[in-house]
Design a protein around this motif. Sequence first.
Motif, PDB file in Angstrom:
ATOM      1  N   SER A 127       0.847  -1.191   0.000  1.00 12.27           N
ATOM      2  CA  SER A 127       0.000   0.000   0.000  1.00 12.27           C
ATOM      3  C   SER A 127       0.885   1.244   0.000  1.00 12.27           C
ATOM      4  O   SER A 127       1.953   1.258   0.603  1.00 12.27           O
ATOM      5  CB  SER A 127      -0.874  -0.018   1.269  1.00 12.27           C
ATOM      6  OG  SER A 127      -1.928   0.897   1.165  1.00 12.27           O
ATOM      7  N   GLY A 128       0.400   2.278  -0.679  1.00  9.21           N
ATOM      8  CA  GLY A 128       1.173   3.519  -0.741  1.00  9.21           C
ATOM      9  C   GLY A 128       0.489   4.510  -1.665  1.00  9.21           C
ATOM     10  O   GLY A 128      -0.571   4.215  -2.225  1.00  9.21           O
ATOM     11  N   PRO A 129       1.082   5.686  -1.847  1.00  8.48           N
ATOM     12  CA  PRO A 129       0.484   6.700  -2.723  1.00  8.48           C
ATOM     13  C   PRO A 129       0.696   6.324  -4.183  1.00  8.48           C
ATOM     14  O   PRO A 129       1.710   6.679  -4.788  1.00  8.48           O
ATOM     15  CB  PRO A 129       1.262   7.980  -2.371  1.00  8.48           C
ATOM     16  CG  PRO A 129       2.533   7.513  -1.737  1.00  8.48           C
ATOM     17  CD  PRO A 129       2.305   6.142  -1.183  1.00  8.48           C
ATOM     18  N   ASN A 130      -0.237   5.593  -4.749  1.00  7.06           N
ATOM     19  CA  ASN A 130      -0.020   4.972  -6.057  1.00  7.06           C
ATOM     20  C   ASN A 130      -1.203   5.187  -6.989  1.00  7.06           C
ATOM     21  O   ASN A 130      -1.912   4.226  -7.351  1.00  7.06           O
ATOM     22  CB  ASN A 130       0.239   3.461  -5.885  1.00  7.06           C
ATOM     23  CG  ASN A 130       1.482   3.156  -5.075  1.00  7.06           C
ATOM     24  OD1 ASN A 130       1.560   2.132  -4.406  1.00  7.06           O
ATOM     25  ND2 ASN A 130       2.469   4.034  -5.110  1.00  7.06           N
ATOM     26  N   LEU A 131      -1.428   6.396  -7.359  1.00  2.40           N
ATOM     27  CA  LEU A 131      -2.500   6.672  -8.328  1.00  2.40           C
ATOM     28  C   LEU A 131      -2.124   6.000  -9.652  1.00  2.40           C
ATOM     29  O   LEU A 131      -1.053   6.269 -10.216  1.00  2.40           O
ATOM     30  CB  LEU A 131      -2.670   8.181  -8.501  1.00  2.40           C
ATOM     31  CG  LEU A 131      -3.133   8.914  -7.226  1.00  2.40           C
ATOM     32  CD1 LEU A 131      -2.832  10.407  -7.292  1.00  2.40           C
ATOM     33  CD2 LEU A 131      -4.613   8.665  -6.946  1.00  2.40           C
ATOM     34  N   GLY A 189       4.674   7.162   7.468  1.00  2.00           N
ATOM     35  CA  GLY A 189       5.340   6.656   6.260  1.00  2.00           C
ATOM     36  C   GLY A 189       4.493   6.808   5.012  1.00  2.00           C
ATOM     37  O   GLY A 189       3.435   7.454   5.017  1.00  2.00           O
ATOM     38  N   LEU A 190       4.970   6.205   3.935  1.00  2.00           N
ATOM     39  CA  LEU A 190       4.308   6.327   2.628  1.00  2.00           C
ATOM     40  C   LEU A 190       2.872   5.829   2.644  1.00  2.00           C
ATOM     41  O   LEU A 190       1.995   6.400   1.996  1.00  2.00           O
ATOM     42  CB  LEU A 190       5.076   5.500   1.597  1.00  2.00           C
ATOM     43  CG  LEU A 190       6.351   6.133   1.054  1.00  2.00           C
ATOM     44  CD1 LEU A 190       7.243   5.068   0.445  1.00  2.00           C
ATOM     45  CD2 LEU A 190       5.996   7.202   0.024  1.00  2.00           C
ATOM     46  N   SER A 191       2.643   4.747   3.392  1.00  2.00           N
ATOM     47  CA  SER A 191       1.289   4.165   3.382  1.00  2.00           C
ATOM     48  C   SER A 191       0.340   4.961   4.274  1.00  2.00           C
ATOM     49  O   SER A 191      -0.871   4.772   4.208  1.00  2.00           O
ATOM     50  CB  SER A 191       1.337   2.709   3.858  1.00  2.00           C
ATOM     51  OG  SER A 191       1.889   2.657   5.166  1.00  2.00           O
ATOM     52  N   GLY A 192       0.872   5.863   5.092  1.00  2.00           N
ATOM     53  CA  GLY A 192       0.034   6.700   5.944  1.00  2.00           C
ATOM     54  C   GLY A 192      -0.077   8.093   5.350  1.00  2.00           C
ATOM     55  O   GLY A 192      -0.886   8.348   4.447  1.00  2.00           O
ATOM     56  N   VAL A 193       0.783   8.980   5.825  1.00  2.00           N
ATOM     57  CA  VAL A 193       0.690  10.368   5.372  1.00  2.00           C
ATOM     58  C   VAL A 193       0.921  10.476   3.858  1.00  2.00           C
ATOM     59  O   VAL A 193       0.316  11.323   3.186  1.00  2.00           O
ATOM     60  CB  VAL A 193       1.659  11.275   6.173  1.00  2.00           C
ATOM     61  CG1 VAL A 193       3.101  11.019   5.851  1.00  2.00           C
ATOM     62  CG2 VAL A 193       1.326  12.743   5.985  1.00  2.00           C
ATOM     63  N   VAL A 229       0.235  -0.594   7.801  1.00  2.00           N
ATOM     64  CA  VAL A 229       0.299  -0.310   6.358  1.00  2.00           C
ATOM     65  C   VAL A 229      -1.089  -0.483   5.737  1.00  2.00           C
ATOM     66  O   VAL A 229      -1.565   0.358   4.961  1.00  2.00           O
ATOM     67  CB  VAL A 229       1.349  -1.232   5.683  1.00  2.00           C
ATOM     68  CG1 VAL A 229       1.216  -1.207   4.169  1.00  2.00           C
ATOM     69  CG2 VAL A 229       2.757  -0.804   6.117  1.00  2.00           C
ATOM     70  N   GLU A 230      -1.747  -1.541   6.142  1.00  2.00           N
ATOM     71  CA  GLU A 230      -3.055  -1.828   5.565  1.00  2.00           C
ATOM     72  C   GLU A 230      -4.097  -0.781   5.986  1.00  2.00           C
ATOM     73  O   GLU A 230      -4.912  -0.329   5.181  1.00  2.00           O
ATOM     74  CB  GLU A 230      -3.470  -3.212   6.054  1.00  2.00           C
ATOM     75  CG  GLU A 230      -4.529  -3.838   5.250  1.00  2.00           C
ATOM     76  CD  GLU A 230      -4.695  -5.314   5.610  1.00  2.00           C
ATOM     77  OE1 GLU A 230      -5.183  -6.040   4.761  1.00  2.00           O
ATOM     78  OE2 GLU A 230      -4.363  -5.725   6.729  1.00  2.00           O
ATOM     79  N   LEU A 231      -4.049  -0.395   7.248  1.00  2.00           N
ATOM     80  CA  LEU A 231      -5.032   0.589   7.722  1.00  2.00           C
ATOM     81  C   LEU A 231      -4.796   1.960   7.092  1.00  2.00           C
ATOM     82  O   LEU A 231      -5.745   2.695   6.820  1.00  2.00           O
ATOM     83  CB  LEU A 231      -4.974   0.707   9.244  1.00  2.00           C
ATOM     84  CG  LEU A 231      -5.856  -0.289   9.987  1.00  2.00           C
ATOM     85  CD1 LEU A 231      -5.574  -0.244  11.486  1.00  2.00           C
ATOM     86  CD2 LEU A 231      -7.342  -0.055   9.721  1.00  2.00           C
ATOM     87  N   GLY A 232      -3.539   2.311   6.853  1.00  2.00           N
ATOM     88  CA  GLY A 232      -3.249   3.584   6.171  1.00  2.00           C
ATOM     89  C   GLY A 232      -3.999   3.642   4.848  1.00  2.00           C
ATOM     90  O   GLY A 232      -4.703   4.610   4.544  1.00  2.00           O
ATOM     91  N   GLY A 233      -3.868   2.566   4.055  1.00  2.00           N
ATOM     92  CA  GLY A 233      -4.494   2.521   2.731  1.00  2.00           C
ATOM     93  C   GLY A 233      -6.008   2.513   2.796  1.00  2.00           C
ATOM     94  O   GLY A 233      -6.686   3.086   1.947  1.00  2.00           O
TER      95      GLY A 233
END
Length: 446
Positions: free
Chosen positions: A212-216, A315-319, A261-265
């Motif tokens: 998970s991460g900022p991945n448009l 991290g990336l998957s959160g903020v 990580v999962e909850l961030g997404g």
Amino acid sequence: MTNPIQKTKSDKAGVEKKATSTDAHIDESIDKINDEKPSGLLAGIIERAIKTGLGRKKLNPSAVEVDVAKNMEKIHKSPTKLRLAFLGGGSFGTAMANLAARNGCDTTLWVRDKRTVKSMAKLQMNKKYLPGYKLDDRLKYSHDLEAAIKDKDIIFLAVPSLAFRETLKNIAPFLTGQSVVSLTKGMEKDTFALMSDIIKDELPEVNFGVMSGPNLAVEIMKNMPSATVIASESEPLRHAVQAALHSAFFRVFASDDIRGVELGGALKNIYAIAMGMAAAYDVGENTKAMLLTRSLAEMSRFGVEAGANPLTFLGLSGVGDLYATCSSELSRNYRIGNMLGRGMTIDAAVKKLGQTAEGVNTIQQVHEKATKEGIYMPITHALYAVIYEDKAALGVALNLMEAGFRSDVEFVMAHDHSNASLTAQMQAASDSGDDDDSSTNDNPDK
Ligand SMILES: NC(=O)C1=CN([C@@H]2O[C@H](COP(=O)(O)OP(=O)(O)OC[C@H]3O[C@@H](n4cnc5c(N)ncnc54)[C@H](OP(=O)(O)O)[C@@H]3O)[C@@H](O)[C@H]2O)C=CC1
Ligand SMILES: O=C(CO)COP(=O)(O)O
């Protein structure tokens, strides 16, 4: 049994010529997208990366993969090439499968609809979800689930959360030691299960991870530098995913906090809806910054209650993902919020979007869970009140502003009793001074 992989290969070869000359509509789309290509410094970076073999040269992919293969349990004959299946033919499954194929992994994209598979193999393009973007010619397509996952090292699931359990049940009889990685950012309707919970439920023996991460997806297809996080307790699996997807355009960071990580997404989709709605009201940058950071406070508070490490949300998957999804009209959740802010009903907005917006279900799940467990989630409750209880957005927003005094980062300074008593005094003063009727159910000091 037919081999759909070989079949689609020859389909591709046979139809490629037609695709380049006859499909005027797609040519137009490609021209349009090409017009939007990155320019300046970004274009320079991309051009250089392409010239140097997508930046994988320094990594020595075969050495990394040999190392990974040595470590991975039940890994087989040819350790020099990772074999991957991506399940789900929407924008994200397609974008990730394309990245892996371009990196030289043996990659099959499974799509449930036979006609879509044919069209993708023919045009080397996902016309429905990513029109105008040419896919790597090494990518294989299949609608045969058993064939798609046979002899693969890793199966990536990129189906919407509502189809996640069903998809795992469908692959269960054909598993022979493959690892499973979830790319899905949501919660199961009514059970509040995250995708890792569902994997543990359905496939208790399987080695798994979540990414998970900022991945448009569209930005990834445009080669815009991006990054993500693979979280797993298995180091070999983390390494394998990093080796498979890493390129000059895409970095894969590692974590062992699967929950965080999962909850961030999953959670950021709620706030992307809120931000899309706020944008419809033309709010200022201060307001957006407040909304973004208080959203992060809610996410990490909720995460900690669910067993996550609050630092993961930095991290990336959160903020990272929160920022990307709350800033871009490429986000479907943001677009839903924007349509709501312009007066549409939730049903009309979902229908108009015609794609997955996980936040619509996640708001309901988190509202219910937080209410039941007494977790302070004022933005989620406010959004729920506007969308599902027909409360006026302005009144709800004003109520949020009048919520009590709280600490900024509660992991630095806890929200203690002095704040609570000050809030109670203020509340009492305001109750006796006016008769505002624009209330929600929020109790700021729950
Ligand atoms: N798009 C993005 O930028 C990102 C998305 N994600 C996450 O990835 C997941 C998938 O999203 P995305 O690809 O964008 O979704 P899309 O809306 O683009 O596509 C959904 C895909 O899932 C298929 N599908 C729907 N139901 C089923 C089912 N029961 N069985 C099998 N396939 C099914 C659809 O098929 P059909 O067309 O036949 O209906 C379609 O191919 C979501 O959880 C999303 O949050 C994560 C990161 C980025
Ligand atoms: O998760 C995403 C980007 O990281 C995609 O967001 P949407 O599902 O809102 O389009």
